[in-house]
Design a protein around this motif. Structure first.
Motif, PDB file in Angstrom:
ATOM      1  N   ASP A  48       0.850  -1.192   0.000  1.00 58.58           N
ATOM      2  CA  ASP A  48       0.000   0.000   0.000  1.00 58.58           C
ATOM      3  C   ASP A  48       0.888   1.246   0.000  1.00 58.58           C
ATOM      4  O   ASP A  48       1.976   1.245   0.587  1.00 58.58           O
ATOM      5  CB  ASP A  48      -0.906   0.032   1.236  1.00 58.58           C
ATOM      6  CG  ASP A  48      -1.989  -1.030   1.195  1.00 58.58           C
ATOM      7  OD1 ASP A  48      -2.211  -1.613   0.119  1.00 58.58           O
ATOM      8  OD2 ASP A  48      -2.610  -1.283   2.248  1.00 58.58           O
ATOM      9  N   ARG A  92      -3.213   4.519  -1.937  1.00 52.35           N
ATOM     10  CA  ARG A  92      -4.419   4.513  -1.099  1.00 52.35           C
ATOM     11  C   ARG A  92      -4.824   5.909  -0.638  1.00 52.35           C
ATOM     12  O   ARG A  92      -5.974   6.134  -0.262  1.00 52.35           O
ATOM     13  CB  ARG A  92      -4.186   3.629   0.133  1.00 52.35           C
ATOM     14  CG  ARG A  92      -3.862   2.180  -0.193  1.00 52.35           C
ATOM     15  CD  ARG A  92      -5.105   1.457  -0.675  1.00 52.35           C
ATOM     16  NE  ARG A  92      -4.835   0.050  -0.934  1.00 52.35           N
ATOM     17  CZ  ARG A  92      -4.738  -0.492  -2.129  1.00 52.35           C
ATOM     18  NH1 ARG A  92      -4.896   0.279  -3.198  1.00 52.35           N
ATOM     19  NH2 ARG A  92      -4.489  -1.780  -2.282  1.00 52.35           N
ATOM     20  N   ALA A 270      -5.327   1.938   4.375  1.00 53.94           N
ATOM     21  CA  ALA A 270      -4.021   1.386   4.047  1.00 53.94           C
ATOM     22  C   ALA A 270      -3.407   0.706   5.260  1.00 53.94           C
ATOM     23  O   ALA A 270      -3.753   1.005   6.412  1.00 53.94           O
ATOM     24  CB  ALA A 270      -3.093   2.489   3.553  1.00 53.94           C
TER      25      ALA A 270
END
Length: 326
Positions: A48, A92, A270
């Motif tokens: 992420d 994200r 995330a």
């Protein structure tokens, strides 16, 4: 005395840098702003990502001309970052680091539109983090963010529009010089520096300022929903401290960049160990969150460089800009 060749000067500079301990790999006489943006991880290790984009300085779409290289305009650079981010599904959240007194009214609105469009197209949450100054156009471009966080020492606000033009007619009168202008209509040379404005012209310019400013105020109402009393204070054009801005609902929180990153990860769902990344055109030693450069500057202190663009307007026009020095 014979002139020293450019090649000799360059050789001397390289030799001097080696003497003081600069590694050859760090040599970068003329930064290449045409190099592609590349991702650099600042912290974290999970797949992420939280992308950090710096928005620093005068908001303009005019490239900055240097002695040996030209630097892309702020608008071009920020839009390039947004376009690159669109192609990465691992991003994200987006964090905008804003440190700007504003700029032209058109370019401020362009960045506002591009940031808002990115948010709508990607569904990636946006957190705006205000650093030293996020005033006028600098505040304008923060409005599309889901959350606005100001540093405790931030100066923000200056919601308003100005029309700047030089006036040199009195100087010309003193030195006995006259500029004769032939026009096709009564107001063709409105705002001319060579003569004072008439009352009618002042009214025309004021109406244009008011119209552009009403768009700014409408953006504030749309995104911040201030009370009627707060809106009256906000639209006065004054600047505010972070605490004052929070009381007026101009911002959401007061905090630091690590606080913003933590919030961005939560908003983007995330992983806490998500990578915090930035886009660079060259690598930077000991890179970190507070680096706002996408390209490394020359490492030679003796290289002649042009001064950075003045934060004051460079040409007549309409600006969303806080310029207390003018």
């Amino acid at each position: 005395m014979k002139s020293i060749s450019f090649a000799l000067i360059t050789s001397l500079l390289i030799l001097s840098s080696l003497i003081i301990g600069c590694a050859p790999a760090q040599v970068n006489l003329f930064p290449r702003h045409t190099d592609p943006l590349r991702e650099q991880v600042l912290e974290g290790h999970h797949s992420d990502k939280v992308l950090v984009i710096p928005v620093q300085g005068f908001i303009s779409s005019t490239p900055q001309e240097g002695l040996f290289t030209d630097k892309p305009s702020m608008v071009q650079e920020v839009v390039a970052h947004l376009n690159k981010a669109r192609g990465d599904s691992n991003i994200r959240a987006l964090v905008l680091l804003i440190d700007s007194p504003g700029g032209t009214s058109v370019d401020s609105d362009i960045l506002y539109h591009e940031i808002r469009r990115f948010r709508q197209q990607t569904n990636v949450p946006v957190v705006a983090v205000m650093l030293g100054v996020a005033a006028s156009g600098g505040y304008y471009i923060s409005l599309p963010a889901d959350v606005i966080i100001a540093h405790p020492g931030t100066i923000t606000g200056s919601v308003g529009t100005i029309f700047v033009r030089p006036k040199i007619h009195e100087l010309l009168d003193k030195i006995g010089v006259e500029a004769k202008v032939t026009v096709s209509g009564n107001h063709k040379d409105i705002g001319s520096p060579f003569r004072p404005d008439s009352g009618e012209e002042e009214a025309i310019l004021q109406s244009m300022v008011d119209e552009l400013n009403s768009q700014f105020v409408r953006r504030v109402i749309r995104h911040r929903e201030p009370s009627e009393e707060a809106l009256e204070t906000i639209s006065s054009g004054r600047v505010f401290t972070a605490r004052q801005a929070k009381e007026l609902a101009m911002i959401d929180e007061i905090g630091y960049l690590p606080d913003a990153l933590k919030l961005a990860k939560l908003m983007g769902e995330a992983n806490p160990a998500a990578r915090v990344v930035a886009y660079r055109r060259s690598l930077h030693s000991n890179d970190n969150l507070y680096n706002t450069m996408t390209n490394r500057s020359s490492s030679f202190p003796l290289v002649v460089k042009t001064l950075p663009r003045n934060l004051a307007p460079q040409s007549p026009g309409f600006y969303h800009l806080w310029i207390p020095s003018v």
